[in-house]
Design an enzyme around this catalytic site. Structure first.
Site, PDB file in Angstrom:
ATOM      1  N   THR A 197       0.816  -1.211   0.000  1.00 50.64           N
ATOM      2  CA  THR A 197       0.000   0.000   0.000  1.00 50.64           C
ATOM      3  C   THR A 197       0.853   1.266   0.000  1.00 50.64           C
ATOM      4  O   THR A 197       2.001   1.254   0.450  1.00 50.64           O
ATOM      5  CB  THR A 197      -0.947   0.012   1.217  1.00 50.64           C
ATOM      6  OG1 THR A 197      -0.179   0.007   2.423  1.00 50.64           O
ATOM      7  CG2 THR A 197      -1.861  -1.203   1.201  1.00 50.64           C
ATOM      8  N   LYS A 223       2.300  -4.686   3.567  1.00 49.63           N
ATOM      9  CA  LYS A 223       3.523  -3.902   3.501  1.00 49.63           C
ATOM     10  C   LYS A 223       3.132  -2.446   3.263  1.00 49.63           C
ATOM     11  O   LYS A 223       2.890  -2.025   2.130  1.00 49.63           O
ATOM     12  CB  LYS A 223       4.431  -4.423   2.374  1.00 49.63           C
ATOM     13  CG  LYS A 223       5.830  -3.778   2.358  1.00 49.63           C
ATOM     14  CD  LYS A 223       5.832  -2.560   1.478  1.00 49.63           C
ATOM     15  CE  LYS A 223       7.087  -1.723   1.676  1.00 49.63           C
ATOM     16  NZ  LYS A 223       6.941  -0.356   1.136  1.00 49.63           N
ATOM     17  N   SER A 277       2.573   3.293  -8.126  1.00 51.11           N
ATOM     18  CA  SER A 277       2.946   3.774  -9.456  1.00 51.11           C
ATOM     19  C   SER A 277       2.820   2.684 -10.509  1.00 51.11           C
ATOM     20  O   SER A 277       2.929   1.485 -10.225  1.00 51.11           O
ATOM     21  CB  SER A 277       4.385   4.297  -9.440  1.00 51.11           C
ATOM     22  OG  SER A 277       5.302   3.228  -9.336  1.00 51.11           O
ATOM     23  N   THR A 278       2.623   3.118 -11.736  1.00 53.76           N
ATOM     24  CA  THR A 278       2.533   2.176 -12.850  1.00 53.76           C
ATOM     25  C   THR A 278       3.846   1.426 -13.044  1.00 53.76           C
ATOM     26  O   THR A 278       3.850   0.220 -13.336  1.00 53.76           O
ATOM     27  CB  THR A 278       2.153   2.926 -14.138  1.00 53.76           C
ATOM     28  OG1 THR A 278       0.878   3.565 -13.936  1.00 53.76           O
ATOM     29  CG2 THR A 278       2.051   1.979 -15.318  1.00 53.76           C
ATOM     30  N   GLU A 298      -3.869  -1.156  -8.709  1.00 53.68           N
ATOM     31  CA  GLU A 298      -4.476   0.173  -8.851  1.00 53.68           C
ATOM     32  C   GLU A 298      -3.317   1.137  -9.021  1.00 53.68           C
ATOM     33  O   GLU A 298      -2.603   1.434  -8.060  1.00 53.68           O
ATOM     34  CB  GLU A 298      -5.333   0.502  -7.624  1.00 53.68           C
ATOM     35  CG  GLU A 298      -6.224   1.714  -7.843  1.00 53.68           C
ATOM     36  CD  GLU A 298      -5.701   2.950  -7.149  1.00 53.68           C
ATOM     37  OE1 GLU A 298      -5.177   3.826  -7.874  1.00 53.68           O
ATOM     38  OE2 GLU A 298      -5.793   3.047  -5.920  1.00 53.68           O
ATOM     39  N   ARG A 326      -7.581  17.999  -3.083  1.00 49.60           N
ATOM     40  CA  ARG A 326      -7.692  17.082  -1.946  1.00 49.60           C
ATOM     41  C   ARG A 326      -6.343  16.418  -1.698  1.00 49.60           C
ATOM     42  O   ARG A 326      -5.654  16.009  -2.631  1.00 49.60           O
ATOM     43  CB  ARG A 326      -8.760  16.017  -2.246  1.00 49.60           C
ATOM     44  CG  ARG A 326      -9.024  15.044  -1.113  1.00 49.60           C
ATOM     45  CD  ARG A 326     -10.243  14.207  -1.419  1.00 49.60           C
ATOM     46  NE  ARG A 326     -10.090  13.418  -2.623  1.00 49.60           N
ATOM     47  CZ  ARG A 326     -10.055  12.079  -2.632  1.00 49.60           C
ATOM     48  NH1 ARG A 326     -10.135  11.392  -1.518  1.00 49.60           N
ATOM     49  NH2 ARG A 326      -9.938  11.437  -3.769  1.00 49.60           N
ATOM     50  N   CYS A 332      -4.365   9.466  -6.744  1.00 50.44           N
ATOM     51  CA  CYS A 332      -4.319   8.909  -8.105  1.00 50.44           C
ATOM     52  C   CYS A 332      -5.479   9.396  -8.954  1.00 50.44           C
ATOM     53  O   CYS A 332      -5.414   9.335 -10.181  1.00 50.44           O
ATOM     54  CB  CYS A 332      -4.352   7.384  -8.042  1.00 50.44           C
ATOM     55  SG  CYS A 332      -2.918   6.659  -7.226  1.00 50.44           S
ATOM     56  N   GLU A 430       1.622  12.317 -14.288  1.00 56.53           N
ATOM     57  CA  GLU A 430       0.911  12.628 -13.050  1.00 56.53           C
ATOM     58  C   GLU A 430       1.694  13.648 -12.223  1.00 56.53           C
ATOM     59  O   GLU A 430       2.868  13.448 -11.929  1.00 56.53           O
ATOM     60  CB  GLU A 430       0.737  11.327 -12.251  1.00 56.53           C
ATOM     61  CG  GLU A 430      -0.477  11.279 -11.392  1.00 56.53           C
ATOM     62  CD  GLU A 430      -0.737   9.893 -10.826  1.00 56.53           C
ATOM     63  OE1 GLU A 430      -1.834   9.679 -10.306  1.00 56.53           O
ATOM     64  OE2 GLU A 430       0.165   9.019 -10.911  1.00 56.53           O
TER      65      GLU A 430
END
Length: 528
Positions: A197, A223, A277-278, A298, A326, A332, A430
């Site tokens: 996470t 983790k 991250s991707t 995600e 926010r 994301c 991003e």
């Protein structure tokens, strides 16, 4: 005489400048001192009440790193060390996996009704301690206290929702092709889950994964980010108090690569769930192939926020503000690109800029409403600065903000840029900071084309009063989540997840529990 007057005037201006600078410096020093005092007081209260834990949680026991190493947890608003936590690696992770596997044997056989009761009790404990958990989150992550307490409610809502879904994992009876056979489909827990996470939502990103896993009988090794492990540890303690068996929830933090590699390598870990991250998601996906694990991801976003000419201006400004700023822009699903139709562009830019100028920046414990807190660390500030400078160098204009905030540390001014072009980095990647780039478009088709011109596909937002347009555009956007006339769309009852390179699978809702289940077909013969 003239020379004397000039010298006197110059001296007067110099004295005034020095007085003003000294007063400003004194004000900043007072603010910094107050931030430090408030944070220290909160840390002392949480420590004395047992909410600040420094050890990992393996097999229901608080455990130091085997080699004694620790890492500092820093308050991003003050730069002060909150505490030192155990810096764990592969050995501790393997023991956590073994503990989770042992607990799985019994927890998977507990009735759904009993699992539901435990989760409901965990929800109750999270909510009864929402003030302490919110304070802890503000300390380690930096978000304003009101927003942090709101995250506790949001995170707890997944526990409450999946406490009920635990009792609704249904199978099927299939009409048999032969008279002496009976065909059944049952759903069973996948096994031990490795949950990795991020730091931006220290509680909600954990409960969104752990609650459905526990609900269907899985056990977990969590983790959390090494930047924000304290909320995870506090939540784990409350899970045991709720009656969830020791070993069902384990928390290891520290060396991210060692922990991740251990989770990927273990054949006992049957599922990996990750938010981040991707780039890291792709590595986990490749690593999971060796043992053919189930995986849900995600990943990053590049959310467009499309403001059409027919939008209600007040609704659009409010929605774009909520989506963009926010958590200081560190989500994301933040609006990464604000696409505004040319007929309303000037009005929107003016109203939006004025609203951004009025946003209050401060540390999370400041009295009164704080809208924007600090970024997570210096690296995050440097990234935002580089994105903004790149945009300016390519022709973007700063309407509001555009630099580090006078509060210092990792505070950055809420920023609005115009004349943004697609070749600028912040239009392609991003931002993860409080920067809103405004881009102009002419037609609906152009807006859709610009919105979809990215590898990401997590969230998108539309503001329009035209019902037909809202359907057309929503269906044309290549995103897993679409908000229409609303900037805050996440909820435990709806599926959360992206398409393209924003991930695989869904979290939350009735669909989210399927990520932690295996489907088994049973054929029974000789039934006549």
């Amino acid at each position: 005489m003239a020379s004397a007057r000039i010298a006197k005037a110059f001296t007067r201006r110099s004295l005034t400048h020095r007085f003003t600078a000294t007063r400003t410096q004194s004000l900043f020093c007072c603010q910094a001192h107050q931030m430090s005092t408030d944070a220290s007081s909160a840390a002392a209260r949480l420590s004395s009440s047992g909410f600040i834990r420094s050890q990992g949680f393996i097999g229901g026991k608080w455990t130091d790193a085997y080699d004694g190493k620790t890492i500092e947890v820093i308050n991003p608003a003050t730069g002060e060390v909150i505490t030192n936590v155990s810096c764990m690696g592969a050995r501790e992770t393997n023991d956590a996996i073994a503990s989770a596997q042992e607990a799985f044997i019994s927890w998977s056989k507990v009735t759904a009704a009993e699992r539901s009761k435990c989760l409901r009790k965990w929800y109750d404990l999270l909510m009864s301690h929402k003030e302490e958990l919110g304070q802890l989150m503000t300390l380690e992550q930096g978000k304003p206290l009101k927003e942090a307490i709101g995250e506790v409610g949001y995170g707890a809502s997944f526990v409450e929702f999946f406490a009920e879904e635990a009792k609704r994992v249904y199978g099927d009876i299939i009409p048999a092709t032969l008279s002496d056979r009976r065909l059944f489909v049952v759903k069973q827990p996948v096994g031990v889950v490795g949950a990795i996470t991020p730091w931006n939502f220290p509680l909600a990103m954990i409960t969104r994964k752990v609650a459905p896993a526990l609900a269907c009988g899985c056990t977990v090794v969590v983790k959390p980010s090494e930047l924000t492990p304290l909320t995870a540890l506090a939540a784990a303690e409350l899970s045991v108090q709720a009656g969830i068996p020791r070993g069902a929830v384990n928390v290891v933090m520290g060396n991210a690569s060692e922990i991740g590699d251990a989770l990927l390598a273990s054949p006992q870990v049957r599922k990996i769930t990750f938010t981040g991250s991707t780039a890291v998601g792709k590595k986990l996906m490749a690593g999971a192939a060796a043992t053919v694990k189930k995986i849900s991801l995600e990943l990053g976003g590049n959310a467009p926020c499309i403001i059409f000419d027919d939008a209600d201006l007040d609704v659009a400004v409010k929605g774009a503000l909520a989506s963009k700023f926010r958590n200081s822009g560190q989500t994301c699903v933040c609006a990464n690109r604000v696409l505004v139709q040319e007929g309303i562009f000037e009005k929107f830019a003016d109203a939006f800029s004025k609203a951004v100028e009025n946003m209050k920046v401060g540390h999370g414990f400041t009295e009164g409403a704080v809208d924007v807190g600090p970024l997570i660390n210096d690296a995050a500030v440097h990234k935002v600065e580089s994105f903004v400078q790149d945009a300016i160098s390519k022709g973007a204009k700063v309407l509001v903000g555009g630099k580090k905030h006078s509060l210092g540390m990792t505070f950055y001014e809420p920023t609005v840029l115009t004349d943004v072009k697609n070749e600028m980095i912040l239009a392609r990647e991003e931002i993860f900071g409080p920067v809103a780039p405004l881009q102009k478009f002419k037609t609906e088709e152009e807006a859709i084309r610009k919105a979809n011109d990215t590898n990401a596909g997590l969230a998108a937002y539309i503001f329009t009063t035209n019902m037909q347009r809202s359907w057309r555009v929503s269906e044309a956007l290549e995103y897993g989540l679409v908000g229409v006339n609303e900037g805050l769309i996440s909820t435990e009852v709806a599926p959360f997840g992206g398409v393209k390179q924003s991930g695989l699978g869904r979290e939350g809702s009735k669909y989210g529990i399927d990520e932690y289940l295996e489907m088994k077909y049973i054929c029974m013969g000789n039934m006549n």
